[in-house]
Design a protein around this motif. Structure first.
Motif, short mmCIF file in Angstrom:
data_model
loop_
_atom_site.label_atom_id
_atom_site.label_comp_id
_atom_site.label_asym_id
_atom_site.label_seq_id
_atom_site.Cartn_x
_atom_site.Cartn_y
_atom_site.Cartn_z
N ASN A 47 47.16 -10.61 7.98
CA ASN A 47 48.75 -10.16 8.32
C ASN A 47 49.79 -11.21 8.45
OD1 ASN A 47 47.09 -7.97 8.40
ND2 ASN A 47 46.83 -7.72 10.55
N ALA A 55 59.79 -7.38 5.41
CA ALA A 55 60.19 -6.51 6.35
C ALA A 55 61.74 -5.97 5.80
CB ALA A 55 60.58 -7.07 7.89
N ASP A 81 56.85 -12.79 5.50
CA ASP A 81 57.03 -11.55 6.47
C ASP A 81 58.46 -11.14 6.66
OD1 ASP A 81 57.08 -13.95 7.77
OD2 ASP A 81 56.37 -13.13 9.55
N GLU A 114 55.00 -3.91 5.34
CA GLU A 114 54.24 -4.30 6.26
C GLU A 114 53.76 -5.72 5.56
OE1 GLU A 114 50.88 -2.58 8.73
OE2 GLU A 114 51.74 -1.02 7.44
N SER A 115 53.61 -6.80 6.53
CA SER A 115 52.89 -7.88 6.04
C SER A 115 51.43 -7.77 6.17
CB SER A 115 53.37 -9.15 6.98
OG SER A 115 54.55 -9.53 6.60
N THR A 116 50.95 -6.83 5.18
CA THR A 116 49.42 -6.96 5.13
C THR A 116 49.07 -7.04 3.64
OG1 THR A 116 49.33 -4.68 4.80
CG2 THR A 116 49.31 -5.14 7.17
#
Ligand code: FO1
Length: 318
Positions: free
Chosen positions: A234, A246, A242, A251-253
């Protein structure tokens, strides 16, 4: 085997080292991001093209990942003594020579693709390095500073502001009017496999895909397209991906980045073993997924990653 790689800066360049090691006989074409390019002191600076060229050509500052090895900064300090900046962008003396040659050739009428080829004649990166476009495309980031919306150049956002303010939008200015550089569409059409290294999905790979025709050519090439997640556990492995993810509502996954590219583009996606549970979600989105170590700690680890990407490409080829 003909491999096309869409590369940003440090992550793309280091991945390419591993790819060359695992597939020494392959014919590798790198389509480099030029949205990070900036004009400074009257010179055209192409950070991502140079990072790939220096890394593969043995001239990179290994620790930093960008700029020249054994660099000095006399010119920068002389400019500063005249009050000429920006001081926040570290152009070294050796690096300056590259930008002078590039700017001189551009001024003489050569397109960026021809200039890049000429620079690579010195560095011999062992890949064919193409800018995504010969046209000027410049990534700008919209930020709110003191209650006012401003658009800043990507380098100002990344280097001066260190992505410390929220990115409201990321705009590859000029992309819509740009066309792919000579050789870009042809190399995709002739490729056996297309790889997205663990580069920034928004401001590196995303900017390349924003050049009209490139995304379509990849989707229509009918060859395996495999990517490696730049997000592990993540968080970005390197840099501040990230912040710009955004801005585009992603999402930061590892799974969210795969879905962002989408099954229309990606056939396979590698996530780190730390994100093994994300594989089901990626596969549900119609993208074949494997969990393997994705930290480019040294050449062996990077070579193994590149090898896994090629193995996944063969698997999806069926
Ligand atoms: N990154 C920094 O963090 N600080 C710098 O002063 C800096 C200068 C620089 C000069 C030439 C070059 O080719 C790259 C440079 N970078 C610097 C890296 C660059 O800003 C970014 O990492 C890439 O554009 C993102 O891929």
């Amino acid at each position: 085997m003909r491999i096309v790689v869409l590369a940003g800066g440090i992550g793309g360049a280091r991945f390419l080292r591993g790819l060359k090691a695992t597939a020494p006989e392959a014919d590798i074409t790198v389509i480099g991001n030029t949205g990070d390019d900036i004009h400074l002191f009257g010179l055209k600076v192409c950070p991502d093209l140079d990072t790939v060229m220096y890394t593969l050509g043995g001239g990179i500052d290994e620790e930093q990942g960008w700029g020249r090895s054994e660099e000095t900064f006399q010119v920068k300090s002389e400019l500063a003594a005249y009050g000429v900046g920006p001081e926040w962008f570290g152009l070294g003396d050796r690096d300056f020579a590259t930008h002078i040659v590039r700017t001189q050739m551009l001024g003489a009428g050569y397109p960026l693709s021809a200039v890049t080829e000429a620079l690579c004649a010195r560095w011999q990166p062992g890949v064919r390095l193409l800018p995504m476009s010969d046209d000027r495309v410049e990534t700008h980031v919209a930020v709110d500073i003191d209650g006012e919306r401003r658009a800043v150049h990507f380098q100002e956002y990344w280097v001066r502001l260190r992505a410390s303010v929220e990115a409201q939008a990321v705009v590859p200015v000029g992309a819509e009017q740009s066309t792919p550089a000579p050789g870009v569409l042809e190399s995709i059409a002739e490729a056996d496999v297309v790889l997205f290294p663990p580069s920034n999905p928004v401001v590196s790979v995303g900017t390349i895909l924003a050049v009209p025709g490139i995304r379509e050519a990849i989707a229509e090439a009918g060859v395996p397209v495999v990517g490696l997640s730049p997000i592990v556990g993540n968080a970005p492995v390197r840099g501040m991906a990230d912040k710009v993810l955004a801005a585009v509502g992603v999402e930061s996954t590892a799974a969210a980045v795969a879905r962002h590219y989408g099954s229309g583009l990606l056939d396979g996606w590698l996530v780190d073993t730390a994100d093994a549970e994300a594989a089901a979600e990626v596969e549900e989105a119609g993208i074949r997924c494997r969990a393997v170590p994705l930290m480019m700690t040294d050449l062996d680890a990077t070579t193994a990653m590149a090898n896994e990407a090629l193995a996944l490409a063969e698997e999806v080829r069926g």
